[in-house]
Enzyme design. Sequence first.
Site, short mmCIF file in Angstrom:
data_model
loop_
_atom_site.label_atom_id
_atom_site.label_comp_id
_atom_site.label_asym_id
_atom_site.label_seq_id
_atom_site.Cartn_x
_atom_site.Cartn_y
_atom_site.Cartn_z
N GLU A 1 31.22 9.36 -16.46
CA GLU A 1 30.18 9.08 -17.37
C GLU A 1 29.88 8.55 -18.07
O GLU A 1 29.08 7.30 -19.02
CB GLU A 1 29.64 10.86 -17.61
CG GLU A 1 29.27 12.01 -16.76
CD GLU A 1 28.87 13.11 -17.20
OE1 GLU A 1 27.39 13.74 -17.41
OE2 GLU A 1 29.52 14.04 -17.72
N LYS B 1 33.38 13.49 -16.66
CA LYS B 1 33.30 13.45 -17.74
C LYS B 1 34.11 11.67 -18.55
O LYS B 1 32.96 11.02 -18.77
CB LYS B 1 34.14 13.77 -18.95
CG LYS B 1 34.21 15.37 -19.81
CD LYS B 1 32.25 15.74 -20.07
CE LYS B 1 31.90 15.54 -18.86
NZ LYS B 1 31.17 16.96 -19.00
N ARG C 1 16.29 13.98 -22.38
CA ARG C 1 15.64 13.98 -20.47
C ARG C 1 15.37 12.46 -20.08
O ARG C 1 14.84 12.61 -18.69
CB ARG C 1 13.76 14.35 -20.48
CG ARG C 1 13.75 16.46 -21.24
CD ARG C 1 12.10 16.38 -21.15
NE ARG C 1 12.07 16.34 -19.77
CZ ARG C 1 11.92 17.83 -18.88
NH1 ARG C 1 12.67 19.26 -20.17
NH2 ARG C 1 12.21 18.44 -18.36
N ASN D 1 6.06 13.71 -15.09
CA ASN D 1 7.43 13.24 -15.21
C ASN D 1 7.71 15.03 -13.84
O ASN D 1 6.74 15.50 -13.46
CB ASN D 1 8.13 14.68 -16.02
CG ASN D 1 9.10 15.17 -16.39
OD1 ASN D 1 10.66 14.84 -15.18
ND2 ASN D 1 9.02 16.50 -16.29
N GLY D 2 8.33 13.78 -12.54
CA GLY D 2 8.58 15.01 -11.60
C GLY D 2 9.15 13.41 -10.42
O GLY D 2 8.76 12.06 -10.24
N GLU E 1 36.38 18.38 -13.57
CA GLU E 1 35.75 17.71 -14.81
C GLU E 1 36.08 16.99 -15.79
O GLU E 1 34.81 15.90 -16.05
CB GLU E 1 35.52 18.97 -15.32
CG GLU E 1 34.90 19.00 -16.40
CD GLU E 1 33.34 19.49 -16.67
OE1 GLU E 1 32.64 18.47 -15.98
OE2 GLU E 1 33.20 18.64 -18.26
N CYS F 1 12.04 12.96 -17.16
CA CYS F 1 11.47 12.21 -18.18
C CYS F 1 10.58 13.31 -19.41
O CYS F 1 10.81 14.80 -19.14
CB CYS F 1 10.27 12.17 -17.48
SG CYS F 1 10.62 10.80 -15.77
N HIS G 1 47.50 13.67 1.22
CA HIS G 1 47.04 14.28 1.98
C HIS G 1 45.80 13.17 2.33
O HIS G 1 44.84 12.91 2.97
CB HIS G 1 46.10 15.23 3.14
CG HIS G 1 46.84 16.75 2.50
ND1 HIS G 1 47.06 17.20 3.74
CD2 HIS G 1 47.53 17.59 1.95
CE1 HIS G 1 48.49 18.15 3.52
NE2 HIS G 1 48.07 18.63 2.68
N LYS H 1 20.04 14.23 -20.00
CA LYS H 1 20.52 15.31 -20.31
C LYS H 1 20.01 16.75 -19.73
O LYS H 1 20.97 17.65 -18.81
CB LYS H 1 20.37 15.47 -21.79
CG LYS H 1 20.87 17.26 -21.93
CD LYS H 1 22.44 17.08 -22.29
CE LYS H 1 23.34 18.01 -22.45
NZ LYS H 1 24.19 18.49 -22.26
N TRP I 1 12.76 8.20 -17.68
CA TRP I 1 14.35 7.91 -16.52
C TRP I 1 13.95 7.68 -15.11
O TRP I 1 13.15 8.76 -14.67
CB TRP I 1 14.71 9.61 -16.79
CG TRP I 1 16.58 9.68 -16.32
CD1 TRP I 1 17.60 9.09 -16.22
CD2 TRP I 1 16.27 9.52 -14.42
NE1 TRP I 1 18.22 9.13 -15.39
CE2 TRP I 1 17.50 9.47 -14.36
CE3 TRP I 1 15.46 9.89 -13.31
CZ2 TRP I 1 18.45 9.66 -13.17
CZ3 TRP I 1 15.80 10.56 -11.99
CH2 TRP I 1 17.58 9.93 -12.21
C1 F6R Z 1 28.12 16.30 -16.68
C2 F6R Z 1 26.77 16.82 -17.37
C3 F6R Z 1 26.23 17.85 -15.67
C4 F6R Z 1 25.55 18.72 -15.93
C5 F6R Z 1 24.66 18.82 -14.96
C6 F6R Z 1 23.70 20.86 -14.79
O1 F6R Z 1 28.49 16.29 -18.46
O2 F6R Z 1 26.22 17.45 -18.39
O3 F6R Z 1 26.95 17.36 -15.11
O4 F6R Z 1 25.91 19.36 -16.39
O5 F6R Z 1 23.21 17.91 -15.01
O6 F6R Z 1 23.03 20.63 -15.98
P1 F6R Z 1 22.44 22.18 -16.17
O7 F6R Z 1 23.77 22.87 -16.69
O8 F6R Z 1 21.49 21.77 -17.34
O9 F6R Z 1 22.09 22.76 -15.07
#
Ligand code: F6R
Length: 608
Positions: free
Chosen positions: A487, A484, A27, A98-99, A480, A2, A503, A603, A74
């Site tokens: 997500e 991606k 956020r 926020n929290g 990764e 948030c 396995h 984000k 959020w």
């Molecule tokens: C995936 C992504 C998340 C962040 C994770 C850590 O695309 O962006 O998995 O990598 O939330 O975020 P930071 O790097 O801001 O600590």
Amino acid sequence: MCGIVGIVGNRPVAPLMVDALKRLEYRGYDSAGVATLDEGVLGRRRAEGKLVNLQSRLDENPLAGTIGIGHTRWATHGVPNETNAHPHFSNDVALVHNGIIENFRELREELIEDGYEFTSQTDTEVVAHLVSRELNSGKSPPEAAFAAIKRLEGAFALAILFKNEDNLIVAARNGPPLAIGHGEGEMYLGSDAIALAPFTNVITYLEDGDWATIHRDDMQIFNENGARVERAKQLSVGSTLMVDKGNHRHFMSKEIFEQPEVIGHTLSHFLDFSEQRVSGLDKAPFDFKELDRINITACGTAYYAGLVSKYWFEKLARLPVDIDVASEFRYREAPMKKDGLSLFITQSGETADTLAGLRYCKQQGQHIGAIVNVKESTIARESDVVFQTLAGPEIGVASTKAFTCQLSTLACLAVGAARQRGTIDATREAQLVRELSEAPRYASQALKLWDEIAVIARDLQNVDHVLYLGRDTNFPLAMEGALKLKEISYIHAEGYAAGELKHGPIALIDETMPVVVIAPYDSIFEKTVSNMQEVAARGGKIILITDQKGANAAGMDDAKVIILPEMPAIITPIIYALPVQMLAYHTAVHMGTDVDQPRNLAKSVTVE
Ligand code: F6R
């Protein structure tokens, strides 16, 4: 997560707050709201969904007032709808949060017994009622806020507005960041300095446990005991410009295409090209030679960058690496040798679990190093040494350029560590520096595969599951790639070490299962070929990301092959990340999902 804002201003603040909230949408974006005080009366507008919905609400029904608070949400407690959207009201109080309030259940029961009625499912509403109850007992607004805050357990950044108090916002911080901005006859509050950039670049950050009373011309900060404390003013370098998409359809594609430039920028920060050596490590408050292991902590994509670096630190510098996801590390009570080195990798610098891990390591007497993109973030500020990734603002929720800049930084650190520890000599260091300096050029070449990958991605849009396989540094890259895809396309995907296939996961393989194999031609390529054959024998559809030698050696006639140029081993994880990102991006575009703001995500993850 948030984002919160507040303005004690001298002009109508609702439009200003919406502008600031746009900068905080990273956020959270599942609902938003603002409240103002107009002639002593509290008013609010709230809307489910993205900020544009709140904007339309305000266009239809504007909100006057020169003081206000706002929020982009959020959801943690309660579904994302208008009733659960902030600000929450209780009698004379409006509040944004926020929290997470961990003891909200017991507080809620207590307040219900006292006759308070709850209209939302949120944890936040208890705080509004608590403040209201304290006000009713005769306390002044700041006293009431302080008394309420003392009852809270958990993480919170709060902004509180009071009926008939036209020159006061109370703010409080315990965990999530809060910045106070100083203006001319106006004061501002925001979850970060970027939100306040259009108004001011003079910022005071609240520290944990701080709370503040903010007025038009001044502010006072108090600590958790209620004593006045001074916190320094700082000049923020946050840009006043909203970052735009240029001629790209999405921020994610723009950020994918920025990679040659930002990787180059980041590398040039840590490499001395004329001397052909890693630079800047001599200023660090530790020497890799003195260390017998390092500890790395991060979340999500940043964690995968850390996993890649484990291979580099261990192979090049013969330095063992303990690596954890921060949500596990923070409660694991890992024993740590004093004066060790703990590295934290984070784009935002605000991730709650990573920050908690950092604070644990600090208590254990560790040197704290941060690989961080946002220089003014809490993690950057709390670290002994910051290795800044120079990716620039990353707006797309799925991390792309921040990841490759984290890898670039970590590669430099691993080479520097190897040199300090004497496991490589100056000649080898110079060779590795030359190889790293080639990364931007190879990244540009990888981007030429854009259209070709768009065609391959068409096949993925109709599948339910995808498996990603890789060995060595391509194993974290496989994870990764799967992250991606999950997500932004919502297709279930898993990344596995190719050798683990037999396995268990091989049971999943049939003719409906695409398997993305990330395998440059290297000394263990043949091992991966065996895995591909195991997949092909069971009808699995292979998408192989490799180079020409790999394509020839694999001999997979039925596979779709994405061919990158041959390149030095040290840069393969950086460059192979690009086709992996492009595959996820194009799949999501074909499916028509919200690529930059995928459902349920934010984000910056500032809650546990
Ligand atoms: C995936 C992504 C998340 C962040 C994770 C850590 O695309 O962006 O998995 O990598 O939330 O975020 P930071 O790097 O801001 O600590």
